[in-house]
Design a protein around this motif. Sequence first.
Motif, short mmCIF file in Angstrom:
data_model
loop_
_atom_site.label_atom_id
_atom_site.label_comp_id
_atom_site.label_asym_id
_atom_site.label_seq_id
_atom_site.Cartn_x
_atom_site.Cartn_y
_atom_site.Cartn_z
N HIS A 21 1.25 2.72 10.49
CA HIS A 21 0.16 2.28 11.37
C HIS A 21 -1.10 3.12 11.22
CE1 HIS A 21 -1.86 0.42 14.74
NE2 HIS A 21 -2.09 1.64 15.23
N LYS A 22 -0.93 4.43 11.09
CA LYS A 22 -2.09 5.31 10.97
C LYS A 22 -2.87 5.02 9.69
CE LYS A 22 -3.38 10.16 11.37
NZ LYS A 22 -2.90 11.52 11.60
N LEU A 23 -2.16 4.78 8.60
CA LEU A 23 -2.81 4.44 7.33
C LEU A 23 -3.54 3.11 7.45
CD1 LEU A 23 -3.39 4.90 4.32
CD2 LEU A 23 -1.18 3.80 3.85
N LYS A 24 -2.89 2.11 8.04
CA LYS A 24 -3.52 0.79 8.20
C LYS A 24 -4.78 0.89 9.06
CE LYS A 24 -2.51 -3.99 9.43
NZ LYS A 24 -1.49 -4.95 9.85
N GLU A 25 -4.68 1.62 10.14
CA GLU A 25 -5.83 1.81 11.02
C GLU A 25 -6.96 2.53 10.28
OE1 GLU A 25 -6.49 2.94 15.68
OE2 GLU A 25 -4.91 3.99 14.59
N SER A 26 -6.63 3.50 9.47
CA SER A 26 -7.64 4.22 8.69
C SER A 26 -8.34 3.30 7.70
CB SER A 26 -7.00 5.37 7.91
OG SER A 26 -6.47 6.33 8.78
N ILE A 27 -7.57 2.48 7.01
CA ILE A 27 -8.14 1.58 6.00
C ILE A 27 -9.05 0.55 6.64
CG2 ILE A 27 -7.55 -0.28 4.38
CD1 ILE A 27 -5.06 1.40 3.64
N PHE A 28 -8.62 -0.05 7.74
CA PHE A 28 -9.39 -1.15 8.34
C PHE A 28 -10.50 -0.69 9.28
CE2 PHE A 28 -5.83 -3.54 6.76
CZ PHE A 28 -6.38 -4.77 6.43
N THR A 29 -10.39 0.51 9.86
CA THR A 29 -11.39 0.93 10.83
C THR A 29 -12.16 2.18 10.43
OG1 THR A 29 -9.94 2.39 12.11
CG2 THR A 29 -9.94 0.04 12.70
N GLY A 30 -11.56 3.00 9.57
CA GLY A 30 -12.16 4.28 9.21
C GLY A 30 -11.74 5.41 10.13
N LYS A 31 -10.96 5.06 11.17
CA LYS A 31 -10.48 6.08 12.11
C LYS A 31 -9.62 7.08 11.36
CE LYS A 31 -8.51 6.40 16.71
NZ LYS A 31 -7.94 5.64 17.82
N TYR A 32 -9.67 8.32 11.76
CA TYR A 32 -8.98 9.47 11.14
C TYR A 32 -9.72 9.97 9.90
CZ TYR A 32 -5.32 7.47 14.05
OH TYR A 32 -4.63 6.92 15.10
N TRP A 33 -10.57 9.16 9.32
CA TRP A 33 -11.36 9.59 8.16
C TRP A 33 -12.77 9.98 8.59
CZ3 TRP A 33 -9.84 4.90 4.63
CH2 TRP A 33 -8.53 5.09 4.17
N PHE A 34 -13.27 9.34 9.65
CA PHE A 34 -14.63 9.58 10.13
C PHE A 34 -14.60 9.89 11.61
CE2 PHE A 34 -14.86 6.39 6.72
CZ PHE A 34 -15.62 7.09 5.80
N ASP A 35 -15.55 10.70 12.06
CA ASP A 35 -15.70 10.99 13.48
C ASP A 35 -16.42 9.84 14.16
OD1 ASP A 35 -14.56 13.53 13.16
OD2 ASP A 35 -16.50 14.42 12.64
N GLU A 36 -16.25 9.78 15.51
CA GLU A 36 -17.01 8.80 16.27
C GLU A 36 -18.48 9.12 16.13
OE1 GLU A 36 -15.78 6.68 19.99
OE2 GLU A 36 -14.60 8.51 20.17
N TYR A 38 -18.63 6.72 13.79
CA TYR A 38 -18.69 6.19 12.43
C TYR A 38 -17.47 5.38 12.01
CZ TYR A 38 -22.60 9.33 12.42
OH TYR A 38 -23.77 9.96 12.75
N PHE A 39 -16.52 5.15 12.91
CA PHE A 39 -15.45 4.20 12.62
C PHE A 39 -15.59 3.04 13.61
CE2 PHE A 39 -13.50 7.30 15.52
CZ PHE A 39 -12.96 6.49 16.50
N ILE A 40 -14.90 1.93 13.33
CA ILE A 40 -15.11 0.75 14.17
C ILE A 40 -14.01 0.57 15.20
CG2 ILE A 40 -16.41 -0.44 12.37
CD1 ILE A 40 -13.94 -2.22 11.93
N ASN A 41 -14.39 0.02 16.33
CA ASN A 41 -13.44 -0.36 17.38
C ASN A 41 -13.45 -1.86 17.61
OD1 ASN A 41 -12.49 2.27 18.23
ND2 ASN A 41 -14.58 2.61 18.94
N TYR A 42 -14.48 -2.54 17.12
CA TYR A 42 -14.66 -3.97 17.30
C TYR A 42 -15.13 -4.58 16.00
CZ TYR A 42 -14.90 -2.27 22.09
OH TYR A 42 -14.63 -1.63 23.26
N ILE A 43 -14.94 -5.89 15.87
CA ILE A 43 -15.42 -6.61 14.70
C ILE A 43 -15.95 -7.96 15.14
CG2 ILE A 43 -13.20 -7.66 14.14
CD1 ILE A 43 -13.89 -7.11 11.17
N LEU A 44 -16.96 -8.46 14.46
CA LEU A 44 -17.51 -9.77 14.76
C LEU A 44 -16.73 -10.81 13.96
CD1 LEU A 44 -19.80 -11.04 16.41
CD2 LEU A 44 -21.19 -11.01 14.34
N ARG A 45 -15.98 -11.65 14.65
CA ARG A 45 -15.16 -12.67 13.99
C ARG A 45 -15.48 -14.01 14.64
NH1 ARG A 45 -9.34 -11.02 13.45
NH2 ARG A 45 -10.22 -10.01 11.66
N ASP A 46 -15.89 -14.97 13.83
CA ASP A 46 -16.27 -16.30 14.33
C ASP A 46 -17.32 -16.19 15.43
OD1 ASP A 46 -14.44 -17.54 12.59
OD2 ASP A 46 -12.81 -17.24 14.02
#
Length: 79
Positions: A21-36, A38-46
């Motif tokens: 889960h931590k790896l997936k979250e990092s890949i899709f959001t940037g969390k754990y790789w970047f400080d706030e 600079y990672f995403i918590n929301y996405i614009l979909r439709d």
Amino acid sequence: DIDLIRKIFQNNVKNIIESNHKLKESIFTGKYWFDEPYFINYILRDSILTEQIYSEYIITTGSGRSKRRYSIIIKPESL
């Protein structure tokens, strides 16, 4: 057969991402790789802002292999 090797590789990488889960979250959001912030918590979909960041995806090896630029590309399945 090279296509079989490629498919096995792609499945292995996807299984690794899905089981960590931590790896997936990092890949899709940037969390754990970047400080706030600079990672995403929301996405614009439709045209709607949502917390549902994850979507179906495929894994490819990119187009730079002939130039010795090896990479793993994760892209939305719908493309």
